[in-house]
Design a protein around this motif. Structure first.
Motif, PDB file in Angstrom:
ATOM      1  N   ILE A   1       0.667  -1.259  -0.218  1.00 27.32           N
ATOM      2  CA  ILE A   1      -0.145   0.014   0.177  1.00 27.32           C
ATOM      3  C   ILE A   1       0.370   1.483  -0.033  1.00 27.32           C
ATOM      4  CG2 ILE A   1      -1.980   0.980   1.168  1.00 27.32           C
ATOM      5  CD1 ILE A   1      -2.924  -1.196   2.470  1.00 27.32           C
ATOM      6  N   VAL A   2       2.068   0.990   0.753  1.00 23.32           N
ATOM      7  CA  VAL A   2       2.686   2.576   0.896  1.00 23.32           C
ATOM      8  C   VAL A   2       3.645   2.256  -0.593  1.00 23.32           C
ATOM      9  CG1 VAL A   2       5.011   3.644   2.136  1.00 23.32           C
ATOM     10  CG2 VAL A   2       3.203   2.183   3.546  1.00 23.32           C
ATOM     11  N   CYS A   3       3.957   1.693  -1.409  1.00 25.06           N
ATOM     12  CA  CYS A   3       4.660   1.833  -2.236  1.00 25.06           C
ATOM     13  C   CYS A   3       3.281   2.261  -3.996  1.00 25.06           C
ATOM     14  CB  CYS A   3       5.414   0.553  -3.085  1.00 25.06           C
ATOM     15  SG  CYS A   3       6.538   0.014  -2.103  1.00 25.06           S
ATOM     16  N   PHE A   4       2.481   1.220  -3.148  1.00 22.23           N
ATOM     17  CA  PHE A   4       1.662   2.252  -4.414  1.00 22.23           C
ATOM     18  C   PHE A   4       0.829   3.562  -3.909  1.00 22.23           C
ATOM     19  CE2 PHE A   4      -2.974   3.056  -5.577  1.00 22.23           C
ATOM     20  CZ  PHE A   4      -3.806   2.971  -6.315  1.00 22.23           C
ATOM     21  N   VAL A   5       1.295   4.311  -3.180  1.00 25.96           N
ATOM     22  CA  VAL A   5       0.970   5.626  -2.761  1.00 25.96           C
ATOM     23  C   VAL A   5       1.894   6.566  -3.457  1.00 25.96           C
ATOM     24  CG1 VAL A   5       0.295   7.243  -1.411  1.00 25.96           C
ATOM     25  CG2 VAL A   5      -0.928   4.979  -1.094  1.00 25.96           C
ATOM     26  N   MET A   6       3.068   5.856  -2.535  1.00 25.35           N
ATOM     27  CA  MET A   6       4.241   6.465  -3.461  1.00 25.35           C
ATOM     28  C   MET A   6       3.829   6.496  -4.908  1.00 25.35           C
ATOM     29  SD  MET A   6       7.378   5.996  -0.890  1.00 25.35           S
ATOM     30  CE  MET A   6       7.313   4.363  -1.005  1.00 25.35           C
ATOM     31  N   GLY A   7       3.725   5.578  -5.435  1.00 23.68           N
ATOM     32  CA  GLY A   7       3.564   5.386  -6.747  1.00 23.68           C
ATOM     33  C   GLY A   7       2.700   6.366  -7.601  1.00 23.68           C
ATOM     34  N   VAL A   8       1.705   6.608  -6.961  1.00 28.91           N
ATOM     35  CA  VAL A   8       0.597   7.512  -7.541  1.00 28.91           C
ATOM     36  C   VAL A   8       1.364   9.407  -7.264  1.00 28.91           C
ATOM     37  CG1 VAL A   8      -1.641   8.830  -7.132  1.00 28.91           C
ATOM     38  CG2 VAL A   8      -1.835   6.624  -6.596  1.00 28.91           C
ATOM     39  N   ALA A   9       2.490   9.095  -6.094  1.00 26.25           N
ATOM     40  CA  ALA A   9       2.802  10.410  -6.108  1.00 26.25           C
ATOM     41  C   ALA A   9       3.554  11.224  -7.146  1.00 26.25           C
ATOM     42  CB  ALA A   9       3.088  10.485  -4.749  1.00 26.25           C
ATOM     43  N   ASN A  10       4.069   9.492  -7.150  1.00 27.60           N
ATOM     44  CA  ASN A  10       5.318  10.393  -8.239  1.00 27.60           C
ATOM     45  C   ASN A  10       4.889  10.326  -9.946  1.00 27.60           C
ATOM     46  OD1 ASN A  10       8.251   9.657  -7.134  1.00 27.60           O
ATOM     47  ND2 ASN A  10       7.846   7.532  -6.920  1.00 27.60           N
ATOM     48  N   PHE A  11       4.012   9.506 -10.146  1.00 27.65           N
ATOM     49  CA  PHE A  11       2.494  10.282 -11.559  1.00 27.65           C
ATOM     50  C   PHE A  11       2.333  11.284 -11.338  1.00 27.65           C
ATOM     51  CE2 PHE A  11       2.860   4.836 -12.290  1.00 27.65           C
ATOM     52  CZ  PHE A  11       3.405   5.746 -13.767  1.00 27.65           C
ATOM     53  N   ALA A  12       2.024  11.537 -10.118  1.00 29.32           N
ATOM     54  CA  ALA A  12       1.564  12.830  -9.990  1.00 29.32           C
ATOM     55  C   ALA A  12       2.190  14.349 -10.330  1.00 29.32           C
ATOM     56  CB  ALA A  12       1.063  13.414  -8.453  1.00 29.32           C
ATOM     57  N   MET A  13       3.577  13.810  -9.485  1.00 26.49           N
ATOM     58  CA  MET A  13       4.902  14.881  -9.866  1.00 26.49           C
ATOM     59  C   MET A  13       5.329  14.948 -11.116  1.00 26.49           C
ATOM     60  SD  MET A  13       6.866  14.189  -6.629  1.00 26.49           S
ATOM     61  CE  MET A  13       6.724  12.589  -6.195  1.00 26.49           C
ATOM     62  N   HIS A  14       5.144  13.836 -11.734  1.00 25.73           N
ATOM     63  CA  HIS A  14       5.807  13.362 -13.028  1.00 25.73           C
ATOM     64  C   HIS A  14       5.107  14.205 -14.168  1.00 25.73           C
ATOM     65  CE1 HIS A  14       7.788  10.780 -15.660  1.00 25.73           C
ATOM     66  NE2 HIS A  14       7.345  11.374 -17.150  1.00 25.73           N
ATOM     67  N   LYS A  15       3.375  13.754 -14.604  1.00 30.56           N
ATOM     68  CA  LYS A  15       2.295  14.950 -15.010  1.00 30.56           C
ATOM     69  C   LYS A  15       2.832  16.820 -14.437  1.00 30.56           C
ATOM     70  CE  LYS A  15      -2.219  15.672 -16.163  1.00 30.56           C
ATOM     71  NZ  LYS A  15      -3.388  15.204 -16.534  1.00 30.56           N
ATOM     72  N   ALA A  16       3.000  16.837 -13.357  1.00 31.00           N
ATOM     73  CA  ALA A  16       3.340  18.430 -13.442  1.00 31.00           C
ATOM     74  C   ALA A  16       4.324  19.007 -13.972  1.00 31.00           C
ATOM     75  CB  ALA A  16       3.448  18.299 -11.801  1.00 31.00           C
ATOM     76  N   VAL A  17       5.038  18.052 -13.767  1.00 33.93           N
ATOM     77  CA  VAL A  17       6.577  18.381 -14.131  1.00 33.93           C
ATOM     78  C   VAL A  17       6.485  18.443 -16.087  1.00 33.93           C
ATOM     79  CG1 VAL A  17       9.021  17.931 -14.584  1.00 33.93           C
ATOM     80  CG2 VAL A  17       8.068  18.048 -12.581  1.00 33.93           C
ATOM     81  N   SER A  18       5.574  17.617 -16.262  1.00 35.66           N
ATOM     82  CA  SER A  18       5.505  17.521 -17.582  1.00 35.66           C
ATOM     83  C   SER A  18       5.078  18.312 -18.509  1.00 35.66           C
ATOM     84  CB  SER A  18       4.984  16.315 -18.200  1.00 35.66           C
ATOM     85  OG  SER A  18       6.158  15.256 -17.630  1.00 35.66           O
TER      86      SER A  18
END
Length: 89
Positions: A4-21
């Motif tokens: 669950i912790v890794c999944f939540v971090m993954g969601v955060a990583n994708f959100a940051m990736h989109k914001a930067v992109s």
């Protein structure tokens, strides 16, 4: 719990990736040109997905070291996102 912790971090990583992109930062635009000819237009997302899937795989097996490493990766992404979006670079 690691899963669950890794999944939540993954969601955060994708959100940051989109914001930067979508930020329009010159460094990001240069990087997009590198990925575009080969993996239009989602090549960097594929790499992000591969990292998440690997972290989830190992977290499912109970590997605390990989979960911590993915946490460090998420932290580095957060700092880089903050630097790019705040205009400090």
């Amino acid at each position: 719990m690691l899963l669950i912790v890794c999944f939540v971090m993954g969601v955060a990583n994708f959100a940051m990736h989109k914001a930067v992109s979508e930020s329009g930062h010159p460094f990001v635009e240069e990087t997009k040109r590198y990925f575009s000819p080969h993996f239009r237009p989602y090549g960097s997302y594929a790499i992000e997905l591969a990292l998440l899937m690997g972290a989830l795989w190992f977290a499912h097996d109970g590997s605390l070291a990989v979960a911590l490493t993915y946490g460090v990766y998420t932290g580095i992404n957060a700092v880089a996102t903050w630097l790019l979006l705040s205009g400090r670079t």
